[in-house]
Design a protein around this motif. Structure first.
Motif, short mmCIF file in Angstrom:
data_model
loop_
_atom_site.label_atom_id
_atom_site.label_comp_id
_atom_site.label_asym_id
_atom_site.label_seq_id
_atom_site.Cartn_x
_atom_site.Cartn_y
_atom_site.Cartn_z
N THR A 189 -39.72 -30.56 104.06
CA THR A 189 -40.27 -29.70 105.11
C THR A 189 -39.21 -28.77 105.70
OG1 THR A 189 -39.87 -31.42 106.78
CG2 THR A 189 -42.06 -31.35 105.75
N MET A 211 -45.74 -24.77 103.66
CA MET A 211 -46.04 -25.49 104.90
C MET A 211 -47.49 -25.26 105.36
SD MET A 211 -43.33 -27.19 105.63
CE MET A 211 -43.32 -27.59 107.36
N ARG A 245 -49.74 -27.37 103.24
CA ARG A 245 -49.67 -28.76 103.68
C ARG A 245 -50.47 -28.97 104.96
NH1 ARG A 245 -43.71 -31.35 102.74
NH2 ARG A 245 -44.91 -33.18 103.37
N MET A 305 -46.86 -29.15 110.97
CA MET A 305 -46.46 -28.33 109.83
C MET A 305 -46.42 -26.84 110.21
SD MET A 305 -45.73 -30.19 107.29
CE MET A 305 -45.80 -31.97 107.01
#
Length: 603
Positions: free
Chosen positions: A146, A167, A170, A186
């Motif tokens: 991340t 991101m 996700r 996120m």
């Protein structure tokens, strides 16, 4: 080690990918994709991504339809639920995307550097994402860190966009599983990380493939930074964190105000701004201090909303109403009342919104109704008269349709002005003609129209099955202004019989108005005036004027009449006492008292 020539090509590819020039990126990648040449694996990845983006650019879609119900907030026992559409994707994976999947899987069999492996994973995830294969998309991005990758030699700048895409994908897959906390984390992590890598002057959202003048249907399906900003706020609202969600939504709106072209994501911004105004309205509630603090923000939000509406809609075609514009007009009028923005400057800003709405709706009666009210408050009585005359002509046409519906027993079209709204505006017009334009005959014409309308509706729908009954407060005001107009004509008539007829009608109607609505200030005041001028009944006039002053002590006309009535009785001491009391009741008293010498100031 790549040669200087290859490094130069990589820089050009990086720049082309950043601005969305995929044909250029594809041509440059072809130079690297030759088998056996340095960087040929990376060139194949870029070529695949370019093919994907060029295919997506040809997808026809309607942002207006896609986000038609976006940003609708509903409260329930489970908290707040806000509709937030997922990005546009292709529901059934076409052959082009399937071919890309196979090509990217084949590329993955090569020996890859860390940078190539990262870019291959994100590009593959994008193919899955746009093909609605969300499980495979999640599997492709979950293995990635991340944190943003270090700037490598291949894509030192474009890696930021790949990181943002990773991101956001996700976050969206987390949303699909109902994990709004992870989704918000996120989005927030991606935005904070990206801001740290950008300079203070850099734009956070840079539309690609959305040049000025381009068709809205050819907007890119997803702008990852824009998506992260919007969905972060929606995730907070979905978690019932209203304050954080409102602040994050305000950030999204401010950032999008500065995008180029200004029409990018215009319909979604309409929805976001409307939702933000709704949240602002709820936070104000009945708190007067909060309303004062929010006044500038509320007015700025409506100016923004109208600018977005102008970018979205054009002059209406036949039978086109532009319901979005009408909803904005109602919201603006309501919010100006909520924050009590009644000064001339503030009223002028509302007038600007209304005049722009007049163009976008081609003289909608709904817009003209608000325009009449605001112009009267603003003090432009000539323009108010023109707006009212136009409003009356338009509603008379609509009333023909209402009468037909009543005759056939069918439902009335929802887009038509309601009878009660028409009557309320007619009352404002009657007051405009009598008080501000000094035209008793025009006032009578208006109230006769109102009476005819009430009688017609009562006759056609006596049980009020289709049209609700006219409230007593409206009936009282119609009687009030009809009686006041007769009183004015009685004062100016030169024929005794004519004067007597007007006077009798005025007394009857004004008493009727006072009975229908005992709290109606003007009914008691004009009754007192008619008793004083028409019959010289000082005692009865004084009693009616006292009732008016008791209902609204800040209005000086009733006090002034009481002073004149006391003077007529030669009770000068009483008249002076009333003057003193009236001055203290006036809103001007604090300023007047402050301007006096200390020795003369009242205790």
């Amino acid at each position: 080690m790549l040669s200087s020539r290859h490094q130069s090509v990589l820089k050009e590819i990086d720049a082309a990918r950043c601005v969305g020039s995929w044909s250029t990126a594809s041509a440059l990648a072809a130079k690297l994709a030759k088998h056996g040449s340095p960087g040929h694996v990376f060139g194949s990845i870029v070529s695949s991504e370019a093919e994907l983006e060029e295919y997506l650019a040809k997808v026809e879609w309607s942002p207006q339809e896609h986000w038609s119900d976006d940003g609708i907030m509903q409260r329930s026992s489970n908290g707040v639920r806000v509709t937030a559409r997922y990005p546009m994707n292709i529901s059934s994976s076409p052959k082009q995307l399937e071919a890309l999947e196979k090509r990217l899987q084949k590329i993955g069999k090569h020996t890859l550097s860390d940078e190539e492996a990262y870019q291959l994973s994100v590009v593959t995830a994008k193919v899955y994402f746009y093909g609605s294969k969300f499980e495979q998309c999640q599997a492709a991005v979950d293995s990635l860190a991340t944190t943003i990758p270090d700037e490598g030699a291949m894509s030192p700048v474009y890696v930021r966009q790949l990181y943002m895409a990773q991101m956001v994908m996700r976050g969206i897959t987390a949303e699909m599983h109902g994990d709004m906390d992870t989704a918000h984390s996120m989005y927030d992590t991606a935005l904070v990380t990206l801001k740290e890598r950008l300079s203070s002057q850099a734009a956070l959202v840079v539309p690609r493939g959305s040049a000025a003048g381009a068709e809205k249907s050819h907007e890119e399906l997803v702008n990852w930074a824009e998506e992260a900003l919007y969905r972060r706020a929606m995730a907070s609202l979905a978690q019932d964190n209203i304050d954080r969600g409102a602040d994050e939504l305000a950030v999204y709106i401010r950032v999008m105000d500065n995008v180029t072209p200004a029409t990018f994501r215009v319909f979604r911004r309409l929805r976001a701004n409307r939702l933000h105004m709704q949240l602002e309205r709820q936070s104000i509630g009945t708190d007067s201090s909060a309303a004062t603090q929010a006044k500038e923000r509320v007015m700025a939000s409506h100016r923004r909303q109208m600018a977005l509406l102008k970018a979205t809609y054009a002059f209406p075609r036949a039978n086109e109403a532009h319901a979005e514009v009408l909803a904005e007009v109602d919201g603006a009028a309501r919010d100006w009342e909520l924050v009590r923005a009644f000064s001339r400057v503030e009223s002028l800003r509302l007038l600007e919104v209304l005049y722009e709405a007049v163009f976008l709706t081609f003289n909608s009666p709904q817009v003209l109704r608000h325009l009449v009210h605001v112009l009267v408050r603003f003090g432009d009585y000539h323009e108010a008269r023109l707006a009212f005359v136009t409003y009356r002509e338009l509603v008379e046409r609509q009333l023909e349709r209402v009468k037909k519906a009543l005759g056939s027993g069918s439902k009335i079209d929802s887009g038509l002005e309601s009878v009660n709204n028409i009557l309320r505006t007619v009352v404002v017009g009657a007051r405009l003609f009598l008080v501000h334009l000094d035209s008793a005959h025009d006032c009578l014409s208006v109230v006769h129209f109102a009476n005819d309308l009430i009688d017609d509706v009562e006759a056609r729908d006596p049980d009020h099955q289709i049209i609700p009954p006219v409230p007593e407060t409206i009936r009282a005001q119609v009687a009030l202004w009809k009686g006041a107009a007769h009183g004015r004509l009685a004062q100016r008539s030169r024929e005794p019989s004519n004067r007597a007829d007007h006077h009798c009608a005025a007394l009857q109607l004004l008493r009727q108005a006072a009975e229908l609505n005992p709290q109606l200030y003007e009914a008691h005041y004009f009754l007192a005036l008619e008793l004083a001028l028409g019959t010289r009944d000082i005692a009865a006039a004084t009693a009616a004027a006292k009732k008016a002053a008791a209902l609204d002590a800040t209005r000086l006309d009733a006090w002034h009449l009481l002073v004149l009535l006391s003077t007529a009785r030669k009770d000068y001491a009483k008249a002076l006492q009333i003057c003193e009391v009236a001055m203290r009741q006036s809103v001007w008293w604090p300023a007047y008292n402050e301007s006096q010498p200390d020795a003369n100031k009242s205790e």
